[in-house]
Design an enzyme around this catalytic site. Structure first.
Site, PDB file in Angstrom:
ATOM      1  N   GLU A  80       0.859  -1.189   0.000  1.00  0.00           N
ATOM      2  CA  GLU A  80       0.000   0.000   0.000  1.00  0.00           C
ATOM      3  C   GLU A  80       0.897   1.241   0.000  1.00  0.00           C
ATOM      4  OE1 GLU A  80      -3.653   1.768   2.726  1.00  0.00           O
ATOM      5  OE2 GLU A  80      -2.060   0.617   3.704  1.00  0.00           O
ATOM      6  N   LYS A 179     -10.386   0.676  -1.137  1.00  0.00           N
ATOM      7  CA  LYS A 179     -10.307   0.446   0.316  1.00  0.00           C
ATOM      8  C   LYS A 179     -11.524   1.035   1.025  1.00  0.00           C
ATOM      9  CE  LYS A 179      -7.109   1.185   4.214  1.00  0.00           C
ATOM     10  NZ  LYS A 179      -5.826   1.835   4.586  1.00  0.00           N
ATOM     11  N   CYS A 212      -4.734  -3.217   4.333  1.00  0.00           N
ATOM     12  CA  CYS A 212      -4.314  -2.687   5.624  1.00  0.00           C
ATOM     13  C   CYS A 212      -5.414  -2.730   6.696  1.00  0.00           C
ATOM     14  CB  CYS A 212      -3.760  -1.269   5.437  1.00  0.00           C
ATOM     15  SG  CYS A 212      -2.615  -0.765   6.750  1.00  0.00           S
TER      16      CYS A 212
END
Length: 488
Positions: A80, A179, A212
């Site tokens: 990321e 995300k 994440c």
């Protein structure tokens, strides 16, 4: 002369069997990247300057991708923020963004770069995949225009998404994921209106992808595994390590084990923000991992994995996480319980005082049971058994149930809340269990020096986390990290 139908079916079936046999395993790669960061600025740079910086990072990534392919890797995950870093406002990240189309458009940017708006980053990533015949997973920024007919449209007239892309070995865009669970500092991005559960099929299993902070929530992470039955999770991350439970290698390997999937985690490398820790994890433990707070070096990791880990003979049995803990009488009552705060959560602790024994500590509905034997009880090291059953509300809101055996920073019990990386006490054995109200429990064992313990512990189907052999290194923590999603 055309072959008869039965012959044709037989041939097709034989081919399918051969393909299945050929892809029982695959070779995975992840690259931990020391990102070249842009200079801090309040004003957006020119698109040319933005692309120049991204090309510097892609030069490094391309070297890792070539090396992975030469070593036989079928897929590589990069981190990321790995192409431009994270020092941005909403305005200053804009020159780094591209419009990323839905993969349904069936597009190979490498061979057809002008089909959509200019997309030099997607073109280059696509060519890296195509030229090296490897799946490439990368994280870039997507921009989507909107207008006042959309009530949610930001005032600058566009959505900006933290986005993972996957290119197949021909260079075709096969997956795009926006995300959903943004970390608190990601004000430069929007989150999609609904969480996206993104999967794609390969000759070596079904893959899912998320990013994440997503890992701490039910959607899309748990949905991909529990409902969509992916075999392998791809996980670009920029993960800041938080001891004792949330260091990257510790938590990501535990998630793979708890969920019964392969997990390919590629972290950024930036030690001043405690960012390090990448790995290739199987349900039975880490195949390889990297944790390095001493230097600023990136690292390529490569390992072999089962394509369909649930079908593998080594696949762990289904676990009833509270079965054992509910069946035992509470070990010795504690007159000496005390409270301590770890990462803003108030735990109930009891000290591990004897060289061997059984202990219980409870908080609300969670009782944690520990059986243990220490190889040599040291006077200068103190361990505690802790329980936490409650809502964590700091950088996000999520309900936790945690049972943990952990080392305190010193012999002063007030230091049990402080992060510890090293220990000298060796255990002969340990067995930890808890009366969990959730089925989502992630088993962690962390040795001195932030080292994992693959092959040295297992989870029994009655919910006990036990040492399989005598632990080879001193223990920092043994933890059952439970997430009760319904209580968020």
């Amino acid at each position: 002369m055309l072959p008869s139908q039965p012959l044709l079916h037989a041939a097709v079936f034989a081919l399918a069997v051969l393909q299945a046999l050929a892809s029982d395993t695959f070779t995975a790669a992840v690259y931990e990247h020391a990102v070249i960061l842009p200079d801090a600025t309040d004003e957006p740079v020119s698109p040319d300057d933005a692309l120049a910086l991204m090309n510097k990072n892609m030069d490094v990534l391309e070297g890792a991708i070539k090396e992975a392919a030469q070593q036989g890797a079928h897929i590589i995950v990069t981190p990321e923020d790995g192409i431009y870093g994270w020092r941005f406002t909403r305005g200053t990240i804009y020159p780094y963004l591209e419009d990323i189309p839905d993969p349904a458009v069936n597009w190979i940017p490498c061979t057809d770069p002008t089909r959509f708006a200019p997309a030099p980053v997607q073109e280059r990533l696509s060519c890296m995949a195509r030229n090296n015949s490897i799946y490439v997973v990368a994280n870039i920024g997507d921009k989507k225009p909107c207008n006042s007919s959309d009530a949610g449209c930001p005032s600058d007239g566009r959505y900006q998404y933290n986005t993972d892309v996957v290119f197949d070995p021909e260079g075709k865009l096969v997956a795009r994921y926006h995300k959903y669970n943004l970390f608190m500092s990601e004000t430069q991005f929007n989150y999609p209106k609904e969480p996206e559960a993104i999967t794609f099929e390969t000759p070596f299993g079904k893959f899912g992808i998320f990013t994440c902070f997503d890992i701490l929530f039910r959607e899309p992470a748990v949905v991909l595994v529990s409902e969509l039955q992916v075999d392998t999770v791809l996980f670009p991350t920029a993960w800041m390590n938080v001891l004792p439970f949330l260091t990257a290698v510790e938590f990501h390997s535990a998630w793979a084990m708890g969920m019964g999937v392969n997990f390919l985690a590629a972290n950024t490398h930036y030690t001043s923000m405690s960012m390090t820790g990448s790995g290739i994890y199987a349900p039975d433990g880490a195949r390889t991992y990297y944790y390095n707070m001493k230097t600023e070096d990136g690292r390529l990791l490569i390992a072999e994995l089962d394509s369909h880990p649930r079908l593998s003979p080594a696949s762990p049995p289904a676990v009833n996480w509270s079965l054992y803990a509910l069946s035992v009488e509470r070990f010795s009552p504690n007159d000496h319980d005390f409270r301590g705060r770890i990462f803003y959560d108030w735990f109930t602790f009891t000290e591990v005082t004897k060289p061997e024994g059984n202990l219980t500590v409870c908080q609300k509905d969670l009782c944690c049971h520990l059986s243990y034997k220490v190889a040599g009880k040291r006077e200068d090291e103190v361990y505690v058994l802790g329980a936490f059953d409650g809502l964590h509300v700091v950088e996000g809101q999520y309900y936790l149930q945690i049972c943990t055996l952990l080392k305190c920073k010193s012999t002063d019990l007030n230091t049990c809340r402080q992060p510890v990386e090293t220990a000298q006490t060796k255990f002969e054995m340990f067995s930890l269990s808890g009366t969990f109200g959730t089925n989502y429990v992630f088993p962690e064992v962390l040795y001195s020096g932030v080292q994992l313990a693959p092959g040295e512990f297992e989870v029994l189907n009655d919910g006990r986390l036990i040492s399989k052999t005598r632990p080879t290194k001193p223990v920092v923590t043994v933890t059952l990290f439970g997430r009760w999603y319904e209580k968020d």
